[in-house]
Design an enzyme around this catalytic site. Structure first.
Site: not given
Ligand code: ADP
Ligand code: MG
Length: 326
Positions: A38, A275, A271
Site C-alpha cells: 500500500d 487494505d 495499514d
Molecule cells: P489510499 O489508498 O491512498 O489510502 P484512499 O482510498 O483512502 O487512498 O483515498 C483515495 C483518494 O480519495 C485520496 O487520495 C483522496 O484523493 C480522496 N479522498 C478520500 N478521502 C478524502 C478526504 N477525507 N478528503 C480529501 N480527499 C479524500
Molecule cells: Mg494506507
C-alpha cells in the site's frame, strides 16, 4: 515445521516486534515471490501535510475557504482530512485570527456529512452557522446566509458532482502530482474554490528495503487509492515500477487474485481499513502495528516497530524456520 521450530521462530519474531499469528503464518512467508505494498502510511510516513495551496474563489478569501474546508474535513478520520484541518488552524493563526494560546482552533461540526471512501467528503454547511463562526472569530467573510454545498476530494469526486476543474488549476494539480503530492480539490456550490497540495514523505528505510527485497528475488508492486500520477512519482522514488493506482479496496483484492492466478505467491503489506480485504486475500498478510485494528486483525504478521525492514525479517524468519525442519 516442527512445534519447536515454530516456537523458536515465533519467539525470535516477538523479540523483534514481529508478531506472527501461528505456525501456518510462519510457514507461508518463505515462498512469497511478490510483495504488494500500500502507498499511504505503508511506504510513506502517513502524516501528510499541506505544502501548497491554489486559491481560486472570486469572492471568498483564502481564510474563509480554509475554514469551510476544515469544517467539512473535521468530520472525517482520513489522514488527508486531518492535514487540511491542521493547515487551516495554522494559516488562520498565522493571519492573526482565532485564539492566541496554544490550543489552536476548533471548527464547527457541519450538518449532514456524506463521507465517500476513495473520493472525499460532500456536505451541506449551514450558511448562518458559518457566518456566526466567522463573526465569532472576527474573520472577514463573503458568503451569504444560504446553505452551502461543499465538496472536498479528488477529480473523481468533482466529476461525480458535475464540477469541472479549470484548465489552469488542472495544470497546477498535475505538477504537484508529478512531484508525488496529492492534490485535493475544494468546491463551494458550483465553484472550485481552492486546491490543496498535500505531501507525505517516504519512510526513510523504504527505498533500501525495496531494493533489498528485489535483490532477494522478490518482486515489489504498489496498490494505492491515490491517483495515477502521484503513485507513479512515489514509485519512482522508492524503486517500484509495477503500480496499481486509483483503485478501490475491492480492486486491490483483484490485483492480488490476478497475480495468484499466475501461480505467484503474493504477500500484501498495508495499514488501512482499505487494505484489509487484500490482506485477507493474499497468501501472506503483513500489517503495520500502527495500522487500523481491522488491518491488524486481517494479517498473518504484525510489524510492531512500523519499520519496513521487518518485512525482510518476516521472510527471513520463515525461511530459517522451514530450513530447520528439512
Ligand atoms: P489510499 O489508498 O491512498 O489510502 P484512499 O482510498 O483512502 O487512498 O483515498 C483515495 C483518494 O480519495 C485520496 O487520495 C483522496 O484523493 C480522496 N479522498 C478520500 N478521502 C478524502 C478526504 N477525507 N478528503 C480529501 N480527499 C479524500
Ligand atoms: Mg494506507
Amino acid at each position: 515445521a516442527t512445534p519447536t521450530a515454530i516456537m523458536v521462530g515465533t519467539g525470535v519474531g516477538a523479540t523483534h516486534g514481529v508478531l506472527i499469528k501461528g505456525g501456518d503464518a510462519l510457514e507461508k512467508a518463505c515462498n512469497v515471490s511478490c510483495l504488494v505494498f500500500d502507498k499511504t502510511g505503508t511506504l510513506t510516513v502517513g502524516h501528510p501535510s499541506v505544502v501548497d495551496t491554489l486559491h481560486l474563489h472570486p469572492s471568498m478569501s483564502k481564510e474563509e475557504c480554509a475554514v469551510l474546508a476544515a469544517t467539512v474535513e473535521s468530520s472525517s478520520e482520513h489522514p488527508l482530512a486531518k492535514s487540511i484541518v491542521k493547515h487551516a488552524c495554522e494559516s488562520l493563526l498565522a493571519a492573526g485570527y482565532g485564539p492566541k494560546d496554544d490550543e489552536g482552533m476548533t471548527f464547527d461540526t457541519p450538518g449532514e456529512v456524506d463521507i465517500r471512501p476513495g473520493y472525499g467528503v460532500v456536505c451541506a454547511v449551514s450558511g448562518s452557522s458559518h457566518s456566526q463562526y466567522m463573526k465569532r472569530h472576527k474573520i472577514p467573510f463573503a458568503s451569504v446566509a444560504q446553505d452551502l454545498r461543499v465538496c472536498i476530494g479528488n477529480r473523481k469526486l468533482m466529476q461525480a458532482e458535475g464540477l469541472g476543474v479549470p484548465d489552469s488549476a488542472d495544470l497546477w494539480m498535475k505538477k504537484q502530482e508529478e512531484s508525488g503530492r496529492t492534490a485535493v480539490v475544494f468546491s463551494v456550490g458550483s465553484t472550485v474554490a481552492s486546491i490543496f497540495a498535500i505531501a507525505d514523505p517516504l519512510k526513510p528505510e523504504a527505498r533500501d528495503v525495496v531494493e533489498y527485497l528485489q535483490g532477494m528475488g522478490i518482486a515489489c508492486a504498489m496498490a494505492s487509492g491515490d491517483n495515477w500520477r502521484t503513485a507513479h512519482a512515489i514509485g519512482r522514488e522508492v524503486g517500484i515500477s509495477d503500480i496499481h493506482a486509483g483503485i478501490s479496496p475491492g480492486e486491490k483484492v483483484e490485483v492480488i487474485r490476478e497475480m495468484q492466478r499466475n501461480n505467484v505467491s503474493v504477500g500484501m503489506v498495508g495499514d488501512g481499513v482499505n487494505d484489509s480485504p487484500a490482506l485477507v486475500a493474499s497468501d501472506v498478510g503483513i500489517a503495520l502495528g500502527s495500522g487500523t485494528d481491522i488491518a491488524v486483525e486481517a494479517a498473518d504478521y504484525v510489524l510492531m516497530r512500523d519499520n519496513l525492514e521487518d518485512v525482510v525479517m518476516a521472510v527471513d524468519l520463515s525461511k530459517a524456520t522451514m530450513r530447520r525442519i528439512k
